[in-house]
Design an enzyme around this catalytic site. Structure first.
Site, PDB file in Angstrom:
ATOM      1  N   CYS A 104      -4.605  13.621  -0.033  1.00  0.00           N
ATOM      2  CA  CYS A 104      -4.457  12.950   0.590  1.00  0.00           C
ATOM      3  C   CYS A 104      -5.308  11.532   0.090  1.00  0.00           C
ATOM      4  CB  CYS A 104      -4.627  12.854   1.983  1.00  0.00           C
ATOM      5  SG  CYS A 104      -5.277  11.597   3.387  1.00  0.00           S
ATOM      6  N   HIS A 146       3.509  14.059   6.832  1.00  0.00           N
ATOM      7  CA  HIS A 146       1.921  13.704   6.855  1.00  0.00           C
ATOM      8  C   HIS A 146       1.876  11.947   7.215  1.00  0.00           C
ATOM      9  CE1 HIS A 146      -1.662  13.733   3.757  1.00  0.00           C
ATOM     10  NE2 HIS A 146      -1.275  11.955   3.930  1.00  0.00           N
ATOM     11  N   GLU A 147       2.695  10.841   6.818  1.00  0.00           N
ATOM     12  CA  GLU A 147       2.608   9.507   6.996  1.00  0.00           C
ATOM     13  C   GLU A 147       2.443   9.708   8.604  1.00  0.00           C
ATOM     14  OE1 GLU A 147       0.866   8.147   5.119  1.00  0.00           O
ATOM     15  OE2 GLU A 147       1.453   9.779   3.263  1.00  0.00           O
TER      16      GLU A 147
END
Length: 181
Positions: A104, A146-147
């Site tokens: 990240c 993830h986003e």
């Protein structure tokens, strides 16, 4: 963005929000104004993502508590997926659960084995308010999940369990960018 323009070329690189900042653990607000400020934010997000050599970036990662993310990410077949989603909603995450390395931009230089489904579908809007549906498989499905987590106030470290989580938190503690709170 104009049709055919390269995203990020008119944007400015913004400072990244790093792990430990409360904005990363706060659910983002829906976008209600699809005006020029939103288009500028998306352009800046692309510029920031490219400068940091990422494949995805949520608005919370540049300190904006809005439900927006951008991506330029390959899938497992090396097909490039480029775009953005405003007010994203993860409508499908299914298939096989795969534990794979995940990093990240808000935890620079670190990664941990994180479980994600290998198929995802996200619905939302473009910067101009047009509906959009994005389908992802493999690595791109991981990126979409993830986003979407980011706009919900979750970072991948929150999904890592057991010894992997303990190791990641030790690495965070030793990271040069980490500021204990």
């Amino acid at each position: 963005m104009r049709h055919g323009s390269i995203p990020g070329t008119r944007g400015r690189v913004r400072p990244l929000t790093l792990f430990g900042d409360p904005v990363l653990h706060t659910p983002a607000r829906d976008v209600t104004d699809f005006g020029p400020e939103l288009a500028t934010l998306v352009e800046d997000m692309f510029a920031t993502m490219y400068a940091a050599q990422g494949v995805g970036l949520a608005a919370t990662q540049v300190g904006e508590p809005l439900r927006v993310f951008v991506f330029d990410c390959p899938d497992d077949e090396d097909v490039r997926h480029l775009g953005h989603v405003v007010n994203p909603r993860l409508v499908t995450a299914d298939g096989v659960v795969v534990r794979g390395p995940e990093g990240c931009l808000s935890l620079p230089g670190l990664e941990a084995g994180t479980e994600r489904y290998d198929h995802a579908v996200v619905e939302g809007f473009t910067v101009t308010g047009e509906p959009v549906t994005v389908h992802g498989t493999g690595f791109f499905a991981r990126c979409l999940q993830h986003e979407c987590d980011h706009v919900e106030g979750t970072v991948y470290a929150d999904r890592v369990e057991g010894w992997r989580h303990r190791r990641l938190m030790r690495q965070v503690g030793r990271a040069s960018w980490h500021r204990p709170g």
